[in-house]
Design a protein around this motif. Structure first.
Motif, mmCIF file in Angstrom:
data_model
loop_
_atom_site.group_PDB
_atom_site.id
_atom_site.type_symbol
_atom_site.label_atom_id
_atom_site.label_comp_id
_atom_site.label_asym_id
_atom_site.label_seq_id
_atom_site.Cartn_x
_atom_site.Cartn_y
_atom_site.Cartn_z
ATOM 1 N N SER A 243 1.320 -1.489 -0.018
ATOM 2 C CA SER A 243 0.109 0.132 0.012
ATOM 3 C C SER A 243 0.901 1.388 -0.253
ATOM 4 C CB SER A 243 -0.627 -0.420 1.559
ATOM 5 O OG SER A 243 -1.568 -1.513 1.077
ATOM 6 N N ILE A 246 2.521 1.732 -3.176
ATOM 7 C CA ILE A 246 0.979 2.362 -4.183
ATOM 8 C C ILE A 246 1.167 3.428 -4.523
ATOM 9 C CG2 ILE A 246 -1.336 2.289 -5.617
ATOM 10 C CD1 ILE A 246 -1.474 -0.772 -5.173
ATOM 11 N N ASP A 263 0.104 0.739 -12.795
ATOM 12 C CA ASP A 263 -1.150 -0.224 -11.817
ATOM 13 C C ASP A 263 -1.283 -1.290 -11.850
ATOM 14 O OD1 ASP A 263 -1.011 2.978 -11.074
ATOM 15 O OD2 ASP A 263 -2.513 3.506 -12.240
ATOM 16 N N TRP A 267 -1.378 -3.510 -8.547
ATOM 17 C CA TRP A 267 -2.427 -3.703 -8.225
ATOM 18 C C TRP A 267 -1.881 -5.843 -7.642
ATOM 19 C CZ3 TRP A 267 -5.426 -2.364 -4.794
ATOM 20 C CH2 TRP A 267 -5.260 -0.442 -4.286
ATOM 21 N N PHE A 270 -0.483 -6.703 -5.661
ATOM 22 C CA PHE A 270 -0.948 -5.868 -4.250
ATOM 23 C C PHE A 270 -1.864 -7.242 -4.129
ATOM 24 C CE2 PHE A 270 -4.361 -5.050 -1.669
ATOM 25 C CZ PHE A 270 -3.873 -4.521 -0.419
#
Length: 406
Positions: A243, A246, A263, A267, A270
């Protein structure tokens, strides 16, 4: 009558004004503001016969900026500029050179910050093309004709120009007409330059840390499932670190409404980290459920063993003696027990007894028969499978990602 109007009246065709540019430096590129800053020498060439003078040596005369306010000069401005200024250290960086036949060279040193429409859909594996546009503010193409004096050679750059995040691939010029509904057509000149972003910085600051966090989340698959604090703290740490990565990347980028290449990578990474946390949640839950079932089975077996006579001495289970008064059907109805041989102790006085061994296996008989459910019951198998599935899927994602964007 003003000097500018007199010049235009005398030369009814459009006054040709040649332009050339020497780029001194490309100071900065801002992704957040979507602009660039450039310092350049802007030179104009035209002919004004009123400034002609006799000369036997054919030498030109050079003046500073004070004469510029007293003669006509082209009113060139930078389209889409946000800020610009003429350098004035130690004096105004303006030069006016007049030749005996009336030709004029007007040069000034300018720093301009102009807008650049950038597309970040492939960021940071992207290339950007920015444009600096020059145009006359007041005079249309019927009055003043701007053109590049020497074509593509009208633009020159310093070989030492470099940027920390970009590789300057090429500079080139172009020109076309621009139309305004209220005022008409104008000649517009373009300085185009293409920049390719250096990827190494983002590999070190973004891609490598994200990859390491994903790999760190896999360590929990090798930690014992009963070590709850270790696996939970490892999972939460990797999620929070992803987190932070990002958030840091998005803080230095404009808030665009489309997905960037970085991104997608962050992601997906993540999601892998988050799934590793969910994997342990599933393992812990199934372990708790299975332990509860095993505990109930042991308690049930203990209750049954207390209600029946028992002979001890068996190494792997408990032995239960059934009096001969029980029928054979009653003995067969004891599911989960292992029947032993029939023993007779003094047949004249004691009835025959059936020896039954209580099986205390961890899994019930029905579970052993259900092979599809066995992997769920065996939580260790979930961790073992995850050790192969998670790295394999992430490697496949990386292959597809780098093949598409590189």
């Amino acid at each position: 009558m003003s000097g500018a109007q007199a010049l235009l009246d005398l030369a009814r065709p459009a006054v040709p004004v040649g332009v050339d540019v020497q780029v001194e430096s490309l100071d900065s590129i801002s992704e957040v503001d979507m602009d660039f800053t450039m310092t350049l020498y802007l030179r104009h060439y035209w002919k004004d016969e009123r400034l002609a003078f006799p000369s036997t040596t054919n030498k030109s005369m050079t003046f500073d900026g004070r004469l510029v306010k007293k003669i006509w000069v082209p009113d060139v401005f930078f389209v889409h500029s946000k800020r610009s200024f003429i350098h004035d250290t130690t004096t105004e960086n303006i030069m006016l050179r007049v030749f005996p036949d009336g030709h004029v060279l007007y040069s000034l040193r300018v720093t301009v910050t102009a807008a650049c429409n950038m597309d970040f859909s492939r960021f940071p594996l992207d290339s950007q093309t920015c444009t600096l546009e020059l145009e006359s503010y007041a005079y249309t193409d019927e009055d003043l004709m701007l053109y590049w004096k020497s074509g593509d050679e009208s633009l020159s750059t310093d070989d030492r120009i470099s940027l920390s995040q970009f590789l300057i691939q090429k500079f080139h010029t172009s020109s076309r007409l621009a139309f305004y509904s209220s005022t008409g057509w104008y000649n517009r000149l373009y300085i185009n330059f293409t920049l390719r972003r250096h990827i190494f910085f983002f590999l070190l600051q973004t891609y490598f840390p994200a990859t390491l966090m994903v790999m760190l989340s896999w360590v929990s698959f090798w930690i014992d499932r009963r070590a709850v604090p270790a696996r939970v703290s490892l999972g939460i740490t990797t999620v929070l670190t992803m987190s932070t990565i990002i958030t840091g990347v998005n803080a230095s980028m404009p808030r665009v409404s489309y997905i960037k290449a970085v991104d997608i990578y962050l992601w997906v990474s993540f999601v892998f980290v988050f799934l590793s946390v969910l994997e342990y949640a599933a393992v812990n839950y199934l372990t708790t459920v299975r332990d509860g079932k095993d505990r109930k089975l042991r308690e049930k077996a203990r209750e049954q063993s207390q209600n029946l006579p028992c002979t001890c001495g068996m190494s792997h289970g408990r032995t239960m003696m059934l009096d001969g008064t029980y029928s054979e059907a009653d003995a067969n109805s004891l599911a989960g027990y292992t029947r032993g041989s029939m023993a007779a102790d003094d047949a004249s006085e004691r009835p025959e007894r059936i020896v039954v061994h209580l099986s205390l296996d961890n899994e019930p008989t029905e579970t052993k028969k259900k092979k599809g459910f066995r992997i769920i019951q065996n939580t260790h198998a979930i961790d073992t499978s995850s050790r192969m599935i998670f790295p394999g899927a992430y490697i496949l994602f990386n292959l597809i990602y780098w093949c598409v964007y590189c």
